[in-house]
Design an enzyme around this catalytic site. Structure first.
Site, short mmCIF file in Angstrom:
data_model
loop_
_atom_site.label_atom_id
_atom_site.label_comp_id
_atom_site.label_asym_id
_atom_site.label_seq_id
_atom_site.Cartn_x
_atom_site.Cartn_y
_atom_site.Cartn_z
CE1 TYR A 16 -3.39 -2.85 1.00
CE2 TYR A 16 -2.03 -3.20 2.95
CZ TYR A 16 -3.05 -3.60 2.12
OH TYR A 16 -3.75 -4.75 2.40
CD GLU A 42 -2.48 -6.38 5.29
OE1 GLU A 42 -1.77 -7.28 4.76
OE2 GLU A 42 -3.25 -5.66 4.64
CG ASP A 72 -10.95 -4.03 1.48
OD1 ASP A 72 -11.32 -3.18 2.30
OD2 ASP A 72 -9.92 -3.90 0.81
C1 2M8 Z 1 -7.14 -2.73 2.49
O1 2M8 Z 1 -7.86 -2.18 1.39
C2 2M8 Z 1 -7.21 -1.78 0.18
C3 2M8 Z 1 -8.26 -1.04 -0.67
O2 2M8 Z 1 -8.62 0.11 0.01
C4 2M8 Z 1 -6.66 -2.95 -0.62
O3 2M8 Z 1 -6.98 -4.11 -0.34
O4 2M8 Z 1 -5.87 -2.68 -1.54
C5 2M8 Z 1 -8.10 -2.81 3.69
O5 2M8 Z 1 -7.56 -3.62 4.71
C6 2M8 Z 1 -8.37 -1.40 4.22
O6 2M8 Z 1 -9.12 -1.45 5.41
C7 2M8 Z 1 -7.07 -0.63 4.47
O7 2M8 Z 1 -7.38 0.69 4.80
C8 2M8 Z 1 -6.15 -0.66 3.24
C9 2M8 Z 1 -4.77 -0.08 3.51
O8 2M8 Z 1 -4.21 -0.64 4.69
O9 2M8 Z 1 -5.97 -2.00 2.79
#
Ligand code: 2M8
Length: 456
Positions: free
Chosen positions: A46, A420, A191
């Site tokens: 992320y 995570e 999600d």
């Molecule tokens: C996850 O969501 C993102 C999309 O927003 C992904 O899967 O790419 C989820 O766990 C969400 O709650 C979290 O905010 C994000 C970033 O940690 O990852």
């Protein structure tokens, strides 16, 4: 199952060592994920700024570097749209487009979202995440009120946070009952929770060859949502974008009232009342809104027979989804009826969540056929929801259960290298490591008041 020690059985020396090691390691994670203006949830999976991650990160950063915690929230709110929405991702222009999907060229916020007030000079997504921000801003202020006043932090934050809440109350009350609806499974943050399965099944997935997932470059496919889930996520986001991210025009094939999202709205509305008073504005409208939304939450989503809050699908009008940790989160709502709080605590301690007997709080019912202890939000235990349940338990007088959960969260965070999420029975770390909110919330849980009490 790994044994879970009662706090009273732990050796104080071991705890001091653990706490010092944890503090150092958590600070290192947050420093290495800091970009200079904000913190990425993870450098690999992320690599941009996420909305509710930043709120949780600010809560932990406040214990380490209050000024940086302020900056975290200021950067996020700097990307707010003119209609008040706070986007779920703020993209970092220096990160390559193929590092994360969906990338800025999918969302096209500055073009497609222009009429809804998207910023012209920053690329963002067009959906939102749970409104934890006012709660976070208030905690950040309380960590160092003198520095906050010196920088005019609350005075600058207040109008933005109030506009954010107005957007949710005005444009997202799609059911007309006083609660905010989520219009994409990424919005509630959980999600691929089984709670969304029935509503998502009605969505025609985008063709698999029309997109390329970047998440599988960094995390095991068994820990992530499926390709079919992604096809549906893409379809819903593209439809919203193609209607200019305009809530009045968009078809909203997916629209649900989620208890966690709304509980966080209410807790933040209470915080907004405190912020208003400190910033010289009138707190009364925020207290009124919090009371109204609490009544709506109980009336529309509480299921006394199930002993939990359930999501409501606005397309069918039905309660859906069974026992998800999202339905326990309303424990954080101040002024929740005591009988409801007692029933929620009993559900958390029952066989479906096994509080005190498994690791943290499973994201979904351990006894349900849909439960999968490894796959993302379909069973694994997460640190942000554990932090919220911990706060709710303290608030409702269940201090021993809260203390045990806190100790376990601290142990699990350090042992897994800030995973995570963890598999609830074995406690094995899953997903990626060095995850920012795991580190940040551990720092917050480590914090003690000058009287030696755990912070609330
Ligand atoms: C996850 O969501 C993102 C999309 O927003 C992904 O899967 O790419 C989820 O766990 C969400 O709650 C979290 O905010 C994000 C970033 O940690 O990852």
């Amino acid at each position: 199952m790994t044994a879970v020690l009662e706090p009273a059985l732990r050796s104080p020396g071991r705890e001091v060592d653990r706490d010092a090691a944890l503090r150092r390691a958590a600070a290192r994670v947050l420093l290495s994920n800091w970009t200079g203006a904000a913190t990425v949830p993870s450098r690999t999976l992320y690599p941009h700024q996420w909305s509710w991650d930043s709120a949780f990160i600010a809560i932990g950063l406040a214990r380490l570097a209050p000024r940086r915690a302020q900056r975290e929230l200021e950067t996020l709110l700097g990307a707010q749209w003119r209609d008040g929405r706070v986007p779920h991702i703020v993209f970092n222009p220096s990160v390559p487009l193929d590092a994360y999907f969906p990338s800025p060229d999918f969302w096209r916020s500055s073009g497609a979202g222009a009429a809804s007030g998207a910023p012209a000079d920053i690329e963002t997504s067009g959906i939102v995440q749970p409104p934890v921000h006012a709660l976070a801003a208030w905690q950040v202020h309380l960590a160092d009120p003198a520095e906050s006043r010196r920088r005019g932090f609350l005075r600058r934050m207040y109008p933005r946070l109030a506009a954010w809440h107005r957007y949710l109350a005005a444009s997202r009350d799609l059911g007309g009952g006083g609660l905010a609806a989520v219009v994409h499974p990424w919005e509630p943050g959980l999600d691929n929770s089984p709670v969304w399965d029935a509503a998502l099944a009605r969505v025609e997935p985008a063709a698999p060859e029309s997109f390329r997932r970047a998440d599988l470059d960094h995390s095991s496919a068994a820990d992530r949502p499926t390709d079919l889930d992604y096809g549906r996520y893409v379809r819903l986001a593209a439809d919203y974008r193609d209607h200019g991210y305009d809530d009045a025009r968009a078809p909203h094939a997916f629209a649900l009232e989620d208890p966690c999202f709304n509980a966080l709205f209410i807790a933040s509305e209470h915080a907004l009342a405190e912020i208003a008073a400190a910033a010289g504005a009138d707190p009364a409208p925020h207290r009124r809104k919090a009371a109204e939304a609490t009544a709506a939450l109980v009336e529309r989503l509480w299921d006394p027979a199930a002993g939990i809050f359930l999501a409501r699908d606005l397309t069918t009008g039905e309660a859906v989804g069974g026992h998800s940790v999202a339905g326990l989160v309303p424990l954080i709502v101040p002024g929740l009826p005591e009988a409801v709080a007692r029933s929620l605590i009993a559900t958390a301690q029952g066989e479906r969540f096994g509080l005190g007997r498994v690791h943290l709080v499973p994201s979904y019912d351990l006894t349900a056929p849909e439960y999968d202890g490894n796959r993302y939000w379909r069973g694994p235990s997460w640190f942000n929801t554990a932090w919220l349940v911990h706060r709710g338990l303290r608030q409702h007088g269940a201090a021993p259960a809260a203390d045990a959960l806190r100790e376990q969260a601290l142990d699990d965070a350090l042992r897994t290298g800030f995973a995570e999420y963890v598999e609830p029975h074995s406690g094995q770390g899953r997903g990626i490591r060095r995850f920012s909110w795991t580190a940040a919330l551990a720092l917050d849980l480590l914090h003690r008041t000058p009287q030696g009490e755990p912070a609330r």
